[in-house]
Design a protein around this motif. Sequence first.
Motif, PDB file in Angstrom:
ATOM      1  N   ARG A 305       0.806  -1.220   0.000  1.00 54.41           N
ATOM      2  CA  ARG A 305       0.000   0.000   0.000  1.00 54.41           C
ATOM      3  C   ARG A 305       0.843   1.276   0.000  1.00 54.41           C
ATOM      4  N   ASP A 308       0.849   1.975  -4.227  1.00 51.71           N
ATOM      5  CA  ASP A 308      -0.261   1.212  -4.807  1.00 51.71           C
ATOM      6  C   ASP A 308      -1.301   2.169  -5.387  1.00 51.71           C
ATOM      7  N   ASP A 310      -3.136   2.111  -7.917  1.00 51.17           N
ATOM      8  CA  ASP A 310      -4.350   1.506  -8.457  1.00 51.17           C
ATOM      9  C   ASP A 310      -5.129   0.700  -7.417  1.00 51.17           C
ATOM     10  N   LYS A 311      -4.667   0.739  -6.159  1.00 53.56           N
ATOM     11  CA  LYS A 311      -5.346   0.052  -5.049  1.00 53.56           C
ATOM     12  C   LYS A 311      -5.574  -1.423  -5.371  1.00 53.56           C
ATOM     13  N   SER A 313      -3.803  -3.907  -3.793  1.00 57.24           N
ATOM     14  CA  SER A 313      -3.541  -4.747  -2.626  1.00 57.24           C
ATOM     15  C   SER A 313      -4.732  -4.693  -1.684  1.00 57.24           C
ATOM     16  N   LEU A 314      -5.253  -5.865  -1.368  1.00 55.19           N
ATOM     17  CA  LEU A 314      -6.427  -5.989  -0.519  1.00 55.19           C
ATOM     18  C   LEU A 314      -6.082  -6.855   0.690  1.00 55.19           C
ATOM     19  N   ASP A 366     -13.188  -3.781  -4.582  1.00 54.99           N
ATOM     20  CA  ASP A 366     -12.969  -2.386  -4.219  1.00 54.99           C
ATOM     21  C   ASP A 366     -13.112  -2.234  -2.702  1.00 54.99           C
ATOM     22  N   ALA A 368     -10.319  -1.882   1.096  1.00 57.71           N
ATOM     23  CA  ALA A 368      -8.990  -2.032   1.694  1.00 57.71           C
ATOM     24  C   ALA A 368      -8.951  -3.291   2.546  1.00 57.71           C
ATOM     25  N   GLN A 384     -10.780   2.080   3.851  1.00 54.86           N
ATOM     26  CA  GLN A 384      -9.395   2.433   4.145  1.00 54.86           C
ATOM     27  C   GLN A 384      -8.983   1.732   5.425  1.00 54.86           C
TER      28      GLN A 384
END
Length: 619
Positions: A305, A308, A310-311, A313-314, A366, A368, A384
Motif C-alpha cells: 500500500r 499502490d 491503483d489500489k 492490494s487488498l 474495491d 482495503a 481504508q
Amino acid sequence: MRLVSLFALAVAAAPVAALPARQAAPAAPAQAEGSPFVMEEAMIPMRDGVKLHTVILRPRDQKGPLPILFGRTPYGASARAPQNVPANWAALARDGYIFVSQDMRGRFQSEGGPFTLSTEIKTGKNAVDESTDAYDSVDWLVKNVKPNNGKVGMWGVSYPGFTAAVALARPHPALKAVSPQAAWTDYWKNDDLHRWGAMRLTYASDWVNSLQADKTNAGIDLYDRYDTYEWFLKAGSPADIEEKYFKGRVPRYREMIEHPDYDEFWKKQVWSDTLKRTTVPTLNVAGYWDQEDPWGSWQIFYKQRENDPDKLSLMVAGPWNHGSWRSPGNALGRIPFGVDSGTQFMEQVEAPFFAYWLHGKGTKPDFALKSFQSGSWQWKTYAQWPLANAARRSLFLHADGSVSFQARAAGEGCREYISDPANPVPFRPRPMSATYATPDWRWWETEDQRFVEYRPDVLSYVSAPLDGDLTVTGAITASLMAATSGTDSDFVVKLIDVFPEDYEKPPTTLGAYAKGLSGYQLPIAMEVRRGRYLQSFEKATPLVPNQVTDWSIPLRDHDHVFKKGHRIMVQVQSSWFPMIDRNPQTFVPNIYKARPGDYQKATQKVCAGSAIMLPVVGS
C-alpha cells in the motif's frame, strides 16, 4: 502436522515412483476413474538446471482455454487426482481453472537442496531463489500447459502462502493475481520462528525439524513423554537441545542459535523490502487467532500500500486460526458463532477476486479490508485501513488490579511478582501435547486463560462489566512501565474478553462447566517483548536492575467487539513456556547458550502509567 499444500489439504497423498531425471514436458494424462480432473506430472527445469516436480490437474470436462491456479509447497504435491472436487476448491472450480502444485526445490520429488528455508531475494546474473523458481515455473506453465488463457494466479496458505507472496518480488508478466494467505515477511520479528526476537521454541523444534531433518515431512523424534512442557524444561537451553538431539541435522535451528540478534543474516531474508510499485492484484489473508503466522500477511499489505496507486492490494481477516478460513469457519475454538465465515470468504471474496483478474468476470474488488469482526460476528468492509474514525484511548492498569479508561490516581504504585525460570508460566494447559499432535494446539490462542489467572507469577487486571458495546478496530499496543531485579527479562501482555458468569445456563452434567463459556476468558491479543532488545534489535544490552522502563509491546491489528456485560482483562507475566524459550533473567551474550547457573529468579514490577492503547470506534 503443519498446514500443508492446498492439494494435500484436499487429496490424500500416495507414494509415487521417482520421475525420470530429464523429463520436462507433461507426462501422459493420468486417467483416474471417477475423478473430475485429469492429472499430469512434469519436471520443470529452472534456470540453473534443477528440475521441480509439478502436478497438473485439468478439469476433465475442459472445453477451451482456462487460467492456471498455481501453488508451490514444501509439504508434498499430491500424486493422486481427487475423486471429487475438494470443498475448499468448489467455488473456484465452478469458474474453471487448471490447478497446479509443485514441490519446492530440495523437497519430496523435486531436485536440488538441501532445503534451507531461505527467503532471501538474491542478486546477480546466475542467482536463484524462491522468486526466480516461481518466475521460471510460471513461464514454463504458460508455454507448455495447453490450452490456457495466458493468465496465472498463485495462492497458498502458510509456506505455500509465502511462495505465492515471494513471486511478487519478480512477477512474471503472466502473473495476474496472487493470494498470499498466512504468509510471512520477517523470520526474526514475528510469525514462525520468533516473536520480537524471542525464540518460538516448540515451533522451531518441531516445524523446522520436520522440514530439514530429511527430504519429506519426517523429523527427528524428540519426545519421550506426552507433556512437552516437562520435556522442554528438562532439556535445557536451545543450545542444549541442539547438542543432545539435532546435532547439526536441522541447520536453521543451529542458525537461530548462532544468530540471536537481528543481524544481517535475518535482515537479508526480509524479502518484502524488495517490493516496489504494486502491479499484481493481491488478496492478503490473515487470521486474528492464527497460532503460526498472524503478522506477515498484514506486513505485505502495508508494504504494498506504500506504492499502490491503483489500489490493487487488498486485505481479508477474520476470527480464524491457521488456515481455518478454508473450512466452514463457524466457531472460534470452543466458541460457536453460527456463521460459516470461511465458506463465505471462499465463495464471496476469494472466488470473485480470481474470477475478475483471471477470467475477466464480475466487478473489480474495491475495498482495503474485509473483516469478519469477532464479537459481533458480522462482515465489515472498510474502504481504508487504518480507520480514520478510530480514536486512540488508553486503558490504564491500576495498582488495585482494575483497568479503566481513567488515568492513574495520585500516589499509585506498583504490583509485583516473582518470576522463576524453573517454574515458567505454561502457554496452554498441562499436560501439553506436541505441536500438531492434537486439535487443542491449533486453537491455543483462544484458550480460556483461567488456567493461569491465579498463579502467583501472573498479574490480572479486570474492568467492571461494560455498560455498552466497545468496538476495537485497528492496531493495539501495550505500554508497560515495568522493572525487573534481573539484568534481562521478558514481559508478556494479554488483552482478554471476559464473558459474563451467567453467559450460559448452569450445566448439570459432570465436568460440563469447565468446558462451557460462562466466565470464559478469551484472549483477543497476546505478545511478548524481550528486555535485551528494548534499546536495539541489532545489539542486545542488559537491563538496569529495578529501573522502571517503558516496554512498548505491539499487539497487532484486530477487529473485535467487547459486548455489553462483558469485562476487559489484562494479564501480565514473564514467561510463556515452552512456546517461547525461557529468559534466564541474567544477561548473557547469547541467550540461547545460557547455562544452568544463569537461570535466576527475579522480582518483576508493573507500575503506574502502564496502559493498553485501543483504537476505539463509535464511543
